[in-house]
Design a protein around this motif. Structure first.
Motif, PDB file in Angstrom:
ATOM      1  N   VAL A   4       0.786  -1.210   0.134  1.00  0.00           N
ATOM      2  CA  VAL A   4      -0.033  -0.195   0.211  1.00  0.00           C
ATOM      3  C   VAL A   4       0.872   1.155   0.044  1.00  0.00           C
ATOM      4  O   VAL A   4       1.774   1.373   0.883  1.00  0.00           O
ATOM      5  N   GLY A   5       0.597   2.027  -0.930  1.00  0.00           N
ATOM      6  CA  GLY A   5       1.297   3.347  -1.010  1.00  0.00           C
ATOM      7  C   GLY A   5       0.441   4.463  -0.045  1.00  0.00           C
ATOM      8  O   GLY A   5      -0.693   4.519  -0.392  1.00  0.00           O
ATOM      9  N   LEU A   6       1.085   5.161   0.792  1.00  0.00           N
ATOM     10  CA  LEU A   6       0.279   6.186   1.585  1.00  0.00           C
ATOM     11  C   LEU A   6       1.058   7.497   1.292  1.00  0.00           C
ATOM     12  O   LEU A   6       2.128   7.544   1.586  1.00  0.00           O
ATOM     13  N   THR A   7       0.233   8.455   0.947  1.00  0.00           N
ATOM     14  CA  THR A   7       0.564   9.751   0.784  1.00  0.00           C
ATOM     15  C   THR A   7      -0.439  10.922   1.233  1.00  0.00           C
ATOM     16  O   THR A   7      -1.460  10.468   1.479  1.00  0.00           O
ATOM     17  N   GLY A   8       0.251  12.022   0.978  1.00  0.00           N
ATOM     18  CA  GLY A   8      -0.596  13.205   1.657  1.00  0.00           C
ATOM     19  C   GLY A   8       0.105  14.454   1.441  1.00  0.00           C
ATOM     20  O   GLY A   8       1.580  14.248   1.637  1.00  0.00           O
ATOM     21  N   GLY A   9      -0.431  15.575   1.367  1.00  0.00           N
ATOM     22  CA  GLY A   9       0.284  16.768   1.499  1.00  0.00           C
ATOM     23  C   GLY A   9       0.966  16.905   2.737  1.00  0.00           C
ATOM     24  O   GLY A   9       0.364  16.621   3.891  1.00  0.00           O
ATOM     25  N   ILE A  10       1.811  17.999   2.866  1.00  0.00           N
ATOM     26  CA  ILE A  10       2.454  18.412   4.028  1.00  0.00           C
ATOM     27  C   ILE A  10       1.514  18.863   4.809  1.00  0.00           C
ATOM     28  O   ILE A  10       0.776  19.905   4.524  1.00  0.00           O
ATOM     29  N   GLY A  25      -1.501  -3.239  13.137  1.00  0.00           N
ATOM     30  CA  GLY A  25      -0.702  -4.430  12.772  1.00  0.00           C
ATOM     31  C   GLY A  25      -0.094  -4.145  11.457  1.00  0.00           C
ATOM     32  O   GLY A  25       0.499  -5.070  10.840  1.00  0.00           O
ATOM     33  N   ALA A  26      -0.122  -2.946  10.714  1.00  0.00           N
ATOM     34  CA  ALA A  26       0.612  -2.755   9.532  1.00  0.00           C
ATOM     35  C   ALA A  26       2.190  -2.793   9.847  1.00  0.00           C
ATOM     36  O   ALA A  26       2.536  -2.234  10.808  1.00  0.00           O
ATOM     37  N   VAL A  27       2.923  -3.128   8.580  1.00  0.00           N
ATOM     38  CA  VAL A  27       4.263  -3.035   8.589  1.00  0.00           C
ATOM     39  C   VAL A  27       4.499  -1.616   7.966  1.00  0.00           C
ATOM     40  O   VAL A  27       3.901  -1.714   6.796  1.00  0.00           O
ATOM     41  N   LEU A  28       5.258  -0.844   8.594  1.00  0.00           N
ATOM     42  CA  LEU A  28       5.242   0.512   8.202  1.00  0.00           C
ATOM     43  C   LEU A  28       6.751   0.683   7.709  1.00  0.00           C
ATOM     44  O   LEU A  28       7.835   0.058   8.007  1.00  0.00           O
ATOM     45  N   ILE A  29       6.804   1.117   6.203  1.00  0.00           N
ATOM     46  CA  ILE A  29       8.229   1.315   5.614  1.00  0.00           C
ATOM     47  C   ILE A  29       8.100   3.075   5.433  1.00  0.00           C
ATOM     48  O   ILE A  29       7.354   3.360   4.630  1.00  0.00           O
ATOM     49  N   ASP A  30       8.681   3.732   6.058  1.00  0.00           N
ATOM     50  CA  ASP A  30       8.807   5.172   6.284  1.00  0.00           C
ATOM     51  C   ASP A  30       9.826   5.651   5.271  1.00  0.00           C
ATOM     52  O   ASP A  30      10.861   5.906   5.712  1.00  0.00           O
ATOM     53  N   ALA A  31       9.508   6.267   4.118  1.00  0.00           N
ATOM     54  CA  ALA A  31      10.534   6.934   3.256  1.00  0.00           C
ATOM     55  C   ALA A  31      11.246   7.850   3.982  1.00  0.00           C
ATOM     56  O   ALA A  31      12.221   8.145   3.599  1.00  0.00           O
ATOM     57  N   ASP A  32      10.650   8.795   4.460  1.00  0.00           N
ATOM     58  CA  ASP A  32      11.277   9.941   5.214  1.00  0.00           C
ATOM     59  C   ASP A  32      12.203   9.320   6.089  1.00  0.00           C
ATOM     60  O   ASP A  32      13.342   9.952   6.443  1.00  0.00           O
ATOM     61  N   GLU A  99      10.713  -4.638   2.819  1.00  0.00           N
ATOM     62  CA  GLU A  99       9.539  -5.364   2.262  1.00  0.00           C
ATOM     63  C   GLU A  99       9.666  -6.851   1.986  1.00  0.00           C
ATOM     64  O   GLU A  99       8.872  -7.437   2.516  1.00  0.00           O
ATOM     65  N   GLU A 100      10.922  -7.105   1.604  1.00  0.00           N
ATOM     66  CA  GLU A 100      11.215  -8.561   1.429  1.00  0.00           C
ATOM     67  C   GLU A 100      11.203  -9.438   2.714  1.00  0.00           C
ATOM     68  O   GLU A 100      10.954 -10.610   2.734  1.00  0.00           O
ATOM     69  N   ALA A 101      11.535  -8.488   3.938  1.00  0.00           N
ATOM     70  CA  ALA A 101      11.575  -9.166   5.318  1.00  0.00           C
ATOM     71  C   ALA A 101      10.189  -9.401   6.040  1.00  0.00           C
ATOM     72  O   ALA A 101      10.024 -10.095   6.965  1.00  0.00           O
ATOM     73  N   ALA A 102       9.281  -8.820   5.331  1.00  0.00           N
ATOM     74  CA  ALA A 102       7.936  -8.955   6.038  1.00  0.00           C
ATOM     75  C   ALA A 102       7.130 -10.295   5.713  1.00  0.00           C
ATOM     76  O   ALA A 102       7.398 -10.991   4.768  1.00  0.00           O
ATOM     77  N   ALA A 103       6.111 -10.541   6.412  1.00  0.00           N
ATOM     78  CA  ALA A 103       5.337 -11.648   6.474  1.00  0.00           C
ATOM     79  C   ALA A 103       4.805 -11.781   5.166  1.00  0.00           C
ATOM     80  O   ALA A 103       4.106 -10.841   4.446  1.00  0.00           O
ATOM     81  N   PRO A 104       4.439 -13.112   4.476  1.00  0.00           N
ATOM     82  CA  PRO A 104       3.710 -13.167   3.277  1.00  0.00           C
ATOM     83  C   PRO A 104       2.372 -12.628   3.220  1.00  0.00           C
ATOM     84  O   PRO A 104       1.662 -12.221   2.297  1.00  0.00           O
ATOM     85  N   ASP A 105       1.508 -12.455   4.490  1.00  0.00           N
ATOM     86  CA  ASP A 105       0.215 -11.908   4.577  1.00  0.00           C
ATOM     87  C   ASP A 105       0.068 -10.593   5.174  1.00  0.00           C
ATOM     88  O   ASP A 105      -1.036 -10.286   5.676  1.00  0.00           O
ATOM     89  N   ALA A 106       1.205  -9.930   5.298  1.00  0.00           N
ATOM     90  CA  ALA A 106       1.534  -8.666   5.753  1.00  0.00           C
ATOM     91  C   ALA A 106       0.796  -7.437   5.042  1.00  0.00           C
ATOM     92  O   ALA A 106       0.607  -7.505   3.680  1.00  0.00           O
ATOM     93  N   VAL A 107       0.061  -6.736   5.739  1.00  0.00           N
ATOM     94  CA  VAL A 107      -0.092  -5.382   5.075  1.00  0.00           C
ATOM     95  C   VAL A 107       0.812  -4.392   5.154  1.00  0.00           C
ATOM     96  O   VAL A 107       1.322  -3.903   6.166  1.00  0.00           O
ATOM     97  N   VAL A 108       1.817  -4.138   4.140  1.00  0.00           N
ATOM     98  CA  VAL A 108       2.921  -3.331   4.033  1.00  0.00           C
ATOM     99  C   VAL A 108       2.737  -1.864   3.689  1.00  0.00           C
ATOM    100  O   VAL A 108       2.043  -1.767   2.513  1.00  0.00           O
ATOM    101  N   ILE A 109       2.735  -0.902   4.608  1.00  0.00           N
ATOM    102  CA  ILE A 109       2.357   0.472   4.156  1.00  0.00           C
ATOM    103  C   ILE A 109       3.654   1.282   3.809  1.00  0.00           C
ATOM    104  O   ILE A 109       4.422   1.442   4.794  1.00  0.00           O
ATOM    105  N   HIS A 110       3.698   1.704   2.750  1.00  0.00           N
ATOM    106  CA  HIS A 110       4.735   2.486   2.246  1.00  0.00           C
ATOM    107  C   HIS A 110       4.276   4.068   2.526  1.00  0.00           C
ATOM    108  O   HIS A 110       3.569   4.150   1.767  1.00  0.00           O
ATOM    109  N   ASP A 111       5.124   4.525   3.388  1.00  0.00           N
ATOM    110  CA  ASP A 111       4.851   5.962   3.531  1.00  0.00           C
ATOM    111  C   ASP A 111       5.657   6.871   2.711  1.00  0.00           C
ATOM    112  O   ASP A 111       7.042   7.061   2.795  1.00  0.00           O
TER     113      ASP A 111
END
Length: 203
Positions: A4-10, A25-32, A99-111
């Protein structure tokens, strides 16, 4: 896995939404956060930034002076593009590792703050946009982050428009609302994401 890509204005409140999704329970990958890691002292990323912008962008302790660099790049689209060309590939590499380290059924949120601007929507199974009016964004930046109104408006102007973000959204979370309303909306979205992740892992 559901990507999942998560975005929004500053100032739209994306950080609060990502925090709530992690609580669910989401796995968060925070680009910032990753963007700060890849330009930490001693990294090739920081060396490349100094080569491009000069030693003036370093603080006294040798770390990146982010406010100083921000003042340079947010006023000049060409310089911002140079910075992005250094940082984004490094962020992408680290994000894939997480991302590759997350579980197969994970919801991975890319912030990803600049998901819209960089045309990254196709990388994700769906895109969530946290939306707020420009008036709300400006108020939060000035009142909560201590920015001057001029600086806040410049940061907002350097990003995609509200319409451009909404155009790529599969799900929009309205954050011109009280916190309890936002919490309920995020819970509903989470239930939907979990269902989609189960369906994806069963295929």
């Amino acid at each position: 896995m559901l990507k999942v890509g998560l975005t929004g204005g500053i100032g739209a409140g994306k950080s609060e939404v990502s925090r709530l999704l992690v609580e669910h329970g989401a796995v968060l990958i925070d680009a910032d956060r990753i963007a700060r890691e890849v330009v930490a002292p001693g990294t090739p990323g920081l060396a490349a930034v100094v080569e491009a912008f000069g030693a003036d962008v370093l603080a006294a302790d040798g770390s990146l002076d982010r406010p100083r660099l921000g003042a340079i790049v947010f006023a000049d689209p060409e310089k911002l593009a140079v910075l992005n060309s250094i940082v984004h590939p490094l962020v992408g590499l680290r994000s894939r590792e997480l991302e590759e380290a997350a579980a197969p059924d994970a919801v991975v949120i890319h912030d990803v703050p600049l998901l819209t601007e960089n045309g990254l929507a196709p990388l994700y199974d769906l895109v969530i946009v946290v939306d707020a009016s420009p008036e709300t964004q400006l108020d939060r930046l000035v009142r909560l982050r201590g920015m001057t109104e001029e600086d806040a408006r410049a940061r907002m102007a350097a990003q995609a428009t509200r319409a451009q973000r909404r155009e790529i959204a599969d799900i929009v979370i309205d954050n011109d609302v009280p916190l309890d309303t936002l919490h309920k909306r995020v819970t509903d979205v989470w239930d939907d994401l979990v269902r989609r992740a189960r369906e994806a892992s069963a295929e």
